[in-house]
Design a protein around this motif. Structure first.
Motif, short mmCIF file in Angstrom:
data_model
loop_
_atom_site.label_atom_id
_atom_site.label_comp_id
_atom_site.label_asym_id
_atom_site.label_seq_id
_atom_site.Cartn_x
_atom_site.Cartn_y
_atom_site.Cartn_z
N ASP A 276 -13.05 16.63 34.96
CA ASP A 276 -12.45 16.98 36.27
C ASP A 276 -11.14 16.12 36.18
OD1 ASP A 276 -14.36 18.37 37.34
OD2 ASP A 276 -15.12 16.65 38.50
N GLY A 277 -10.83 15.14 35.37
CA GLY A 277 -9.73 14.64 35.41
C GLY A 277 -8.72 15.05 34.21
N GLY A 278 -9.33 16.01 33.52
CA GLY A 278 -8.42 16.94 32.46
C GLY A 278 -8.73 16.12 31.19
N HIS A 279 -9.72 15.17 31.06
CA HIS A 279 -9.97 14.52 29.72
C HIS A 279 -10.85 15.66 28.96
CE1 HIS A 279 -9.23 10.64 31.86
NE2 HIS A 279 -8.17 10.99 31.36
N TYR A 280 -10.77 15.56 27.52
CA TYR A 280 -11.68 16.20 26.70
C TYR A 280 -13.02 15.47 26.59
CZ TYR A 280 -7.59 18.61 24.71
OH TYR A 280 -6.43 19.37 24.88
N LEU A 281 -14.02 16.38 26.75
CA LEU A 281 -15.54 15.58 26.67
C LEU A 281 -16.12 16.38 25.39
CD1 LEU A 281 -16.81 16.49 30.29
CD2 LEU A 281 -15.79 14.16 29.09
N LEU A 282 -15.87 15.83 24.30
CA LEU A 282 -16.44 16.17 22.77
C LEU A 282 -17.80 15.58 22.48
CD1 LEU A 282 -15.77 17.25 19.91
CD2 LEU A 282 -14.88 15.07 19.20
N GLY A 283 -18.60 16.46 22.11
CA GLY A 283 -19.84 16.05 21.63
C GLY A 283 -20.08 16.54 20.19
N ILE A 346 -12.18 11.82 25.82
CA ILE A 346 -11.07 11.52 25.08
C ILE A 346 -9.65 11.87 25.95
CG2 ILE A 346 -9.71 12.09 23.03
CD1 ILE A 346 -12.41 12.72 21.61
N SER A 347 -8.69 11.09 25.87
CA SER A 347 -7.58 11.40 26.77
C SER A 347 -6.92 12.54 26.02
CB SER A 347 -6.62 10.11 26.83
OG SER A 347 -5.98 9.90 25.84
N GLU A 348 -5.70 12.90 26.57
CA GLU A 348 -4.85 14.05 26.16
C GLU A 348 -4.07 13.64 25.18
OE1 GLU A 348 -3.43 15.09 30.25
OE2 GLU A 348 -3.60 17.20 29.61
N GLN A 349 -4.10 12.37 24.86
CA GLN A 349 -3.21 11.54 23.84
C GLN A 349 -4.20 11.12 22.77
OE1 GLN A 349 -2.86 10.21 27.15
NE2 GLN A 349 -1.32 11.98 27.32
N GLY A 350 -5.62 11.53 22.80
CA GLY A 350 -6.32 11.29 21.79
C GLY A 350 -7.12 9.86 21.73
N LYS A 351 -6.95 9.05 22.75
CA LYS A 351 -7.73 7.98 22.96
C LYS A 351 -9.06 7.99 23.41
CE LYS A 351 -7.19 3.28 24.78
NZ LYS A 351 -6.39 2.51 25.71
N THR A 352 -10.03 7.55 23.01
CA THR A 352 -11.40 7.41 23.16
C THR A 352 -11.51 6.58 24.36
OG1 THR A 352 -12.17 7.77 20.80
CG2 THR A 352 -13.82 7.19 22.58
N LEU A 353 -11.89 7.17 25.44
CA LEU A 353 -12.06 6.50 26.79
C LEU A 353 -13.35 5.75 27.00
CD1 LEU A 353 -9.80 8.82 29.04
CD2 LEU A 353 -9.03 6.87 27.88
N ASP A 354 -14.27 6.59 26.62
CA ASP A 354 -15.62 6.14 26.76
C ASP A 354 -16.56 7.12 25.87
OD1 ASP A 354 -17.76 4.99 27.73
OD2 ASP A 354 -17.84 5.97 29.66
N TYR A 355 -17.75 6.57 25.47
CA TYR A 355 -18.61 7.14 24.63
C TYR A 355 -20.12 7.06 25.10
CZ TYR A 355 -19.47 3.10 22.10
OH TYR A 355 -19.87 1.78 21.63
N MET A 396 -10.72 23.17 20.85
CA MET A 396 -11.28 22.08 19.69
C MET A 396 -10.11 22.11 18.89
SD MET A 396 -15.18 23.41 18.60
CE MET A 396 -16.62 23.00 19.75
N HIS A 397 -9.30 23.33 18.39
CA HIS A 397 -8.27 23.08 17.55
C HIS A 397 -7.07 22.29 18.20
CE1 HIS A 397 -5.28 24.11 14.85
NE2 HIS A 397 -4.26 25.00 15.71
N LYS A 398 -7.11 22.49 19.49
CA LYS A 398 -5.98 21.73 20.14
C LYS A 398 -6.27 20.33 20.12
CE LYS A 398 -3.71 21.34 24.67
NZ LYS A 398 -3.46 21.99 26.09
N LEU A 399 -7.62 19.80 20.38
CA LEU A 399 -7.98 18.54 20.45
C LEU A 399 -7.89 17.97 19.08
CD1 LEU A 399 -9.06 15.97 21.44
CD2 LEU A 399 -11.31 16.88 21.16
N ALA A 400 -8.34 18.63 18.08
CA ALA A 400 -8.21 18.10 16.66
C ALA A 400 -6.85 17.93 16.10
CB ALA A 400 -8.92 19.27 15.75
#
Length: 648
Positions: A276-283, A346-355, A396-400
């Motif tokens: 909801d906050g616009g962060h990537y949820l990568l599994g 993961i944030s829009e800048q590529g930082k892992t916020l939580d896991y 996925m390509h955008k996040l990678a």
């Protein structure tokens, strides 16, 4: 009857091993070994003198004492027939001159005696006095008949002598066939070893014989022992409802696998959502091999012995039986599968916020190849591709891309050396040599796996506390040695490039290599310089000592994402689960004791697999080039060695 000298020496060693701290006179030794008679007593005297000379025994007055400086370790023998023995507790390997090897072979466990020398340039020099354990007893080679003799010429360049084969032990092998022989006896370096043929592979030009010979020469076996096959057959095909109930159920989340076109063991799947906050949820969802392969079973012991799957030119030799590697553990589409997942925010800048790291169950929506995925990225998806899958891949390509740029900014070195792939006909003859391209779809999966591996290692470091590190298996990569940095700098200067690499090893950073690679990108010398840069680097390996990963510029790194084909990943899964459930003090102690040796073993098995894979490629390269002998081609010299040059 006079005893053979080597038998007598073994008897003396055995006697002293029973009471290593007690000295004995020659008469005491003769009495305990029941030696009498002039000839036998003279032989004993000569043998004791020789053992005192080579350091096996120490003579004090009339007494002989066991030499406490006897050390045991594994020997590596190079093509110059020089040996190097690694002994626990010593910072350097012991050097063994060719004439002091005795009958030691590459990979044997040997007992050595350090040589007492003054003013030597090799302070760590020793002599082999006993072969404690043969590293391997199976020798691959060419069977030859000559006059009334039969023998096997080993393929292994490190094997100094041919094996003599009795006519009754030939298995009716024909002259010129490739065979596997079992080393029967080798008691003296000046005599040929004897052997027994245990398998006839066929003539070298028969389909598959050349590559199978490479595998067998590296002690890599395709077939599994009967006990492993039996255990594997007893594993149920279905997943118990109780197992699904205790796991995090992710079957409703869109997951896909992306692998090479010819892959059968799909050990990773990926999913992606937006919070909801616009962060990537990568599994990143990895086959839960540890559920099927239990510690201490026949399956586990065989997987450890192999260490890794081996990918030869014309075949794959798996670490696990096909029922597991290609079926139960493989994350097939439209099938429920047990997984071990790392779920990242993961944030829009590529930082892992939580896991979160969790045991899960997934249901892959589709199996994609790298080529199909690349077509979606390029805007040319196949007609039958689900729009939801297309959107998933584009996200996925955008996040990678974000993750790659961030990693490069932080100093990670990104080599892009080309690889060759062969297309073989039905007889195993190479008909085409294709340059494998590294696509954006390859990078996509690489980036997600790097993130998962990094988090798995960092998770252990974060939860270990400040007092002591938890026992864990890291993937480490040391800084290059100063001499290799200097050689690489000289090459750059010779090619007209201004080198910016520090001379001091402690000052060098991955960013120095990264900056240099950026300058040569697109230049005709790029491939050559990248290859030499890789050679200048240290080899990555497994270790319990976390020194970080120099090439990736990561403080913590491990291998978590390929447990179907790599034993270290299976170990990492077990460790993570045990720590998550609360590891007992006894298990903590056990892991602390076992892991260093497991790390060494896995590193060795990986290196053996790499050597076999490269050798199989070289075979097909030579075979592919054979029709072109006599023709002229333009090329670039990519390496200069004492024996010749490499041209690309």
């Amino acid at each position: 009857m006079k005893r053979p000298q080597d038998d007598l020496e073994r008897s003396i060693r055995g006697l002293f091993r029973k009471t290593p701290s007690h000295g004995m006179k020659s008469g005491d030794i003769a009495g305990k070994l029941h030696i009498s008679g002039t000839a036998d007593l003279q032989a004993l005297k000569e043998t004791l003198a020789r053992m005192a000379m080579d350091g096996s025994l120490v003579k004090k007055g009339k007494q002989y004492l066991f030499n406490e400086h006897r050390l045991t370790g594994k020997i590596t023998v190079n093509k110059k027939k020089e040996g190097f023995v690694q002994v626990d507790g010593f910072s350097r390997d012991f050097f063994i001159a060719p004439h002091r090897l005795r009958t030691a072979l590459n990979g044997d466990t040997v007992t050595i005696v350090p040589l007492r020398r003054k003013n030597t340039r090799r302070p760590f020099e020793a002599e082999v006095i006993e072969i404690t354990e043969r590293g391997r007893t199976r020798i691959v080679g060419l069977f030859k008949r000559m006059a009334e003799m039969c023998f096997v010429i080993p393929d292994d360049p490190y094997m100094q002598r041919d094996l003599v084969i009795a006519e009754s032990d030939t298995m009716d092998a024909a002259d010129g066939q490739k065979v596997i022989a079992r080393l029967k006896e080798w008691t003296h370096e000046y005599m040929n070893p004897t052997g027994v043929i245990i398998q006839v592979l066929g003539f070298p030009d028969e389909p598959g014989v050349d590559v199978m010979s490479v595998a067998m020469a590296h002690d890599i076996h395709y077939d599994f022992p009967a006990g492993v096959t039996r255990e594997c057959g007893e594993i149920p095909d279905g997943i118990p409802d109780s197992e699904i109930a205790r796991r995090l159920d992710l079957r409703d989340i869109p997951c896909i696998t992306i692998d090479p076109e010819d892959a059968k063991d799909f050990d990773d799947a990926v999913s992606l959502g937006i919070s909801d906050g616009g962060h990537y949820l990568l599994g990143v969802h990895i086959a839960d091999v540890s559920y099927y392969v239990k510690e201490g079973t026949e399956l586990d012991r065989e997987a450890l012995k192999r260490g890794t799957s081996v990918y030869l030119v014309d075949r794959t030799i798996p670490m696990l039986p096909e029922k597991l590697s290609n079926d139960l553990c493989s994350l097939k589409p439209k099938t429920d599968r047990l997984t071990y997942s790392i779920l990242m925010e993961i944030s829009e800048q590529g930082k892992t916020l939580d896991y979160d790291i969790a045991e899960t169950v997934i249901h892959s929506r589709r199996r994609m190849t790298y080529e199909e995925t690349q077509s979606v990225i390029d805007g040319r998806p196949a007609e039958n591709t689900d729009p939801e899958i297309i959107e998933l891949i584009l996200q996925m390509h955008k996040l990678a891309s974000i993750l790659t740029k961030k990693r490069i900014r932080e100093g990670s070195v990104d080599f892009d050396t080309p690889e060759a792939k062969f297309r073989l006909d039905e007889h195993g003859v190479p008909v085409a040599c294709i340059r494998k391209e590294r696509l954006d779809s390859n990078r996509l999966i690489e980036e997600f796996m790097l993130s998962a591996n990094r988090i798995a290692a960092g998770h252990i470091a974060k939860n270990a506390g400040k007092k002591r590190a938890h026992p864990f298996l890291y993937r480490v990569h040391d800084k290059p040695v100063a001499e290799k940095i200097a050689n690489f700098t000289r090459l750059l200067q010779a090619l007209g490039f201004r080198a910016q690499l520090p001379k001091n090893r402690e000052q060098i950073e991955p960013s120095h290599f990264q900056s240099m690679l950026a300058k040569i990108k697109g230049k005709k010398e790029q491939t050559l310089i990248e290859k030499v840069a890789i050679r200048a680097m240290a080899k990555a390996e497994y270790s319990t000592d976390n020194i970080g990963h120099f090439g990736l510029a990561f403080d913590h790194y491990t291998h978590f994402t390929s447990p179907i084909r790599r034993y270290p990943d299976l170990l990492v899964h077990r460790l993570l689960k045990e720590y998550g459930q609360g590891m007992s003090a006894e298990r903590y102690r056990l892991w602390s004791e076992r892991l260093p040796e497991l790390a060494r073993h896995c590193s060795v098995r990986e290196q053996i697999a790499v050597e076999a894979e490269l050798e199989s490629v070289k075979l097909k390269q030579a075979e592919f080039m054979q029709p072109f002998i006599g023709q002229e081609f333009a090329g670039v010299i990519s390496g200069v060695m004492a024996f010749g040059i490499f041209v690309e």
